[in-house]
Design a protein around this motif. Structure first.
Motif, PDB file in Angstrom:
ATOM      1  N   LEU A  48      39.444  27.130  35.973  1.00 54.49           N
ATOM      2  CA  LEU A  48      39.736  28.447  36.159  1.00 54.49           C
ATOM      3  C   LEU A  48      41.034  28.727  36.012  1.00 54.49           C
ATOM      4  CD1 LEU A  48      37.579  28.940  39.150  1.00 54.49           C
ATOM      5  CD2 LEU A  48      36.704  29.266  36.831  1.00 54.49           C
ATOM      6  N   TYR A  49      41.928  27.921  36.359  1.00 52.50           N
ATOM      7  CA  TYR A  49      43.574  28.267  36.407  1.00 52.50           C
ATOM      8  C   TYR A  49      44.442  27.763  35.432  1.00 52.50           C
ATOM      9  CZ  TYR A  49      41.854  29.995  40.878  1.00 52.50           C
ATOM     10  OH  TYR A  49      41.386  30.859  41.698  1.00 52.50           O
ATOM     11  N   TRP A  50      43.707  27.023  34.303  1.00 55.09           N
ATOM     12  CA  TRP A  50      44.724  26.578  32.931  1.00 55.09           C
ATOM     13  C   TRP A  50      45.628  27.664  32.589  1.00 55.09           C
ATOM     14  CZ3 TRP A  50      44.691  22.014  33.923  1.00 55.09           C
ATOM     15  CH2 TRP A  50      43.385  21.158  34.102  1.00 55.09           C
ATOM     16  N   ALA A  51      45.186  28.790  32.654  1.00 56.93           N
ATOM     17  CA  ALA A  51      45.738  29.898  31.631  1.00 56.93           C
ATOM     18  C   ALA A  51      46.914  30.391  32.637  1.00 56.93           C
ATOM     19  CB  ALA A  51      44.999  31.110  31.402  1.00 56.93           C
ATOM     20  N   VAL A  73      43.175  35.656  33.673  1.00 53.53           N
ATOM     21  CA  VAL A  73      42.727  35.104  35.085  1.00 53.53           C
ATOM     22  C   VAL A  73      41.537  35.871  35.757  1.00 53.53           C
ATOM     23  CG1 VAL A  73      43.611  34.375  37.524  1.00 53.53           C
ATOM     24  CG2 VAL A  73      45.113  34.153  35.467  1.00 53.53           C
ATOM     25  N   THR A  74      41.670  37.208  35.695  1.00 53.72           N
ATOM     26  CA  THR A  74      40.607  38.001  36.176  1.00 53.72           C
ATOM     27  C   THR A  74      39.472  37.737  35.538  1.00 53.72           C
ATOM     28  OG1 THR A  74      42.524  40.011  36.643  1.00 53.72           O
ATOM     29  CG2 THR A  74      40.087  40.391  36.484  1.00 53.72           C
ATOM     30  N   TRP A 252      50.250  34.030  43.271  1.00 57.68           N
ATOM     31  CA  TRP A 252      50.414  32.737  42.176  1.00 57.68           C
ATOM     32  C   TRP A 252      50.497  33.747  40.861  1.00 57.68           C
ATOM     33  CZ3 TRP A 252      52.049  28.204  41.899  1.00 57.68           C
ATOM     34  CH2 TRP A 252      51.955  27.311  43.204  1.00 57.68           C
ATOM     35  N   THR A 253      49.527  34.796  40.632  1.00 63.09           N
ATOM     36  CA  THR A 253      49.809  35.439  39.449  1.00 63.09           C
ATOM     37  C   THR A 253      51.068  36.219  39.129  1.00 63.09           C
ATOM     38  OG1 THR A 253      47.397  36.027  39.395  1.00 63.09           O
ATOM     39  CG2 THR A 253      48.744  37.434  37.874  1.00 63.09           C
ATOM     40  N   ILE A 372      40.481  40.721  42.199  1.00 64.62           N
ATOM     41  CA  ILE A 372      41.130  42.179  42.895  1.00 64.62           C
ATOM     42  C   ILE A 372      42.728  41.622  43.029  1.00 64.62           C
ATOM     43  CG2 ILE A 372      41.371  43.635  44.442  1.00 64.62           C
ATOM     44  CD1 ILE A 372      38.269  43.387  44.902  1.00 64.62           C
ATOM     45  N   GLY A 373      42.794  40.507  43.563  1.00 61.98           N
ATOM     46  CA  GLY A 373      44.041  40.045  43.567  1.00 61.98           C
ATOM     47  C   GLY A 373      44.967  39.749  42.288  1.00 61.98           C
ATOM     48  N   SER A 374      44.345  39.111  41.713  1.00 61.37           N
ATOM     49  CA  SER A 374      44.999  39.023  40.280  1.00 61.37           C
ATOM     50  C   SER A 374      45.297  40.332  39.416  1.00 61.37           C
ATOM     51  CB  SER A 374      44.284  37.924  39.434  1.00 61.37           C
ATOM     52  OG  SER A 374      43.190  38.407  38.921  1.00 61.37           O
ATOM     53  N   ALA A 375      44.227  40.961  39.582  1.00 60.50           N
ATOM     54  CA  ALA A 375      44.523  42.281  38.785  1.00 60.50           C
ATOM     55  C   ALA A 375      45.628  43.423  39.509  1.00 60.50           C
ATOM     56  CB  ALA A 375      43.051  43.171  38.650  1.00 60.50           C
ATOM     57  N   ALA A 376      45.553  43.268  40.812  1.00 55.85           N
ATOM     58  CA  ALA A 376      46.519  43.776  41.604  1.00 55.85           C
ATOM     59  C   ALA A 376      47.979  43.345  41.261  1.00 55.85           C
ATOM     60  CB  ALA A 376      46.206  43.980  43.161  1.00 55.85           C
ATOM     61  N   ALA A 377      48.029  42.021  40.978  1.00 54.85           N
ATOM     62  CA  ALA A 377      49.424  41.531  40.745  1.00 54.85           C
ATOM     63  C   ALA A 377      50.020  42.128  39.375  1.00 54.85           C
ATOM     64  CB  ALA A 377      49.303  39.900  40.677  1.00 54.85           C
TER      65      ALA A 377
END
Length: 419
Positions: A48-51, A73-74, A252-253, A372-377
């Motif tokens: 899920l996090y390679w990118a 990521v989202t 992290w994002t 939501i967290g990655s989009a908010a970042a």
């Protein structure tokens, strides 16, 4: 034996479920099998996090904007939440010796689709499908809970979940190293080969267990909602889990954006190496499962939330200091992964017969929070930079502390179950 910190209460009834066969309860989780589950689960969720450390790198290669890159990521997390909701409940109704390898092979196909994607839009679709199929780690965690004895379940689940969380962090380092040396497409090909290998290993290692419940698929999926509605502890724990994971993925994002911009200007390989600091946090947080076994789940959760808040306060001063960034990574990962392990152990203490469905609710909620967290970042970085991200992290931390404080003497206490 129920969780030691749980007072007597009315037992949680599960009339729609059939109890697990006695043979399944007597099966022990060996150290070797625990280790295999931890490594395989970490490898699966790492997909899920390679990118994540490659956002700018992939965006430039596929001619997309930096703002659009955050959706890589989202999209994966939204797909993962859908896969958890639609696939993981099958762990209570099907033989996981067959189900888990099949899902690993499906994820291998999706990984190859990512490697061959000719455009940004097609990569988004492939990553969404990867999220849907790479759920084997969340089938392994409740299976470990089923195979473990009552008095060491927290430790066993803690080891497996710690392996899963370590996979999230190691994936960033591996991603940067492989992408820097051979390109991001090679990374996804290598991940596909690994998924196929773990499918073969787990098919040989997992014992064949009778299903714990028999019901049609629509009823099985609907029963997830029934468990959540019935158990107040589950609902409060879901709120804490989603909040912690939103803060975690937001950090992290945004960290990728921070480290790739001035004054740092690091390459994808260098950014990936920061994941090693997070691994130290994951290994330290492994002990959280033992705290649950000793009856210290709720006090430890409060300490962990205080550390989340402290990490974001420190992060506000880390915008120009590599040393402070590393310290923040370690503190935040110890805290968030401690919260996660304690939450998951608490969820598994609620019911023997519905652990896969409880895990479905838990992880779906977490990854919706993570999406939501990655989009908010991306939005926060575009509007207020690192300061906006750290302030948002403090707000989320304060909210988590308030929920914990209100729930620690009632809603977050697991009712004592009859055997």
């Amino acid at each position: 034996m129920p969780a030691p910190d749980t007072p007597a209460s009315s037992p949680a009834a599960h009339p729609s479920d059939h109890p697990a066969p006695p043979a399944a309860r007597r099966t022990l989780m060996t150290r070797g099998l625990t280790f295999l589950f931890a490594v395989a689960g970490g490898a699966a969720v790492g997909n899920l996090y390679w990118a994540q450390p490659l956002l700018d790198f992939i965006a430039r290669d596929l001619h997309a904007s930096p703002a659009a890159a955050g959706w890589l990521v989202t999209a994966t997390q939204l797909g993962y939440a859908a896969g958890i909701l639609l696939v993981v409940p099958l762990g209570d109704a099907y033989d996981r010796r067959k189900l888990i390898p099949v899902m690993l092979l499906c994820s291998a196909v999706a990984l190859l689709g990512c490697a061959l994607a000719p455009s940004f839009g097609i990569l988004l679709v492939a990553l969404t499908l990867l999220g849907v199929t790479t759920v084997s780690g969340q089938l392994l965690a409740p299976l470990a809970g089923d195979l473990a004895e009552d008095d060491n379940r927290g430790s066993v689940v803690g080891t497996v979940v710690s392996g899963i969380l370590t996979g999230i962090l190691v994936s960033r380092t591996i991603s940067g190293l492989i992408a820097g040396a051979a390109g991001w497409r090679t990374l996804y090909v290598a991940a596909a080969v690994a998924a196929a290998g773990f499918a073969a290993l787990l098919h040989r290692a997992i014992p064949s267990l009778e299903p714990k419940t028999q019901m049609p698929y629509p009823a099985l999926i609907a029963s997830v909602g029934r468990v959540v509605r019935r158990e107040r502890t589950v609902r409060w724990t879901l709120v804490l889990g989603a909040t912690a994971f939103a803060a975690f993925t937001m950090f992290w994002t945004a960290l990728t954006f921070l480290l790739s911009a001035p004054p740092f200007g690091y390459s994808v390989t260098e950014i990936g190496l920061f994941g090693l600091a997070g691994v130290a946090g994951a290994l330290a947080a492994r002990r959280a499962g033992r705290l649950h076994d000793r009856g210290l789940s709720l006090p430890a959760s409060g300490i962990a939330w205080a550390l989340v808040l402290a990490a974001f306060v420190l992060a506000a001063f880390a915008g120009h200091s590599v040393l402070l960034v590393v310290v923040v990574i370690v503190v935040l990962d110890v805290a968030v992964q401690g919260v996660n392990l304690l939450n998951q152990s608490r969820m598994f203490a609620v019911s023997d017969e519905a652990r896969s469905r409880l895990n479905t609710a838990f992880v779906t909620s977490n990854f919706l929070g993570g999406a939501i967290g990655s989009a908010a970042a991306s939005v926060l970085w575009s509007t207020g930079g690192w300061t906006a991200v750290t302030v948002a992290g403090m707000v989320l931390s304060d909210f988590g502390l308030v929920v914990w404080a209100l729930g620690r003497r009632g809603p977050l206490v697991v009712p004592r179950r009859s055997r």
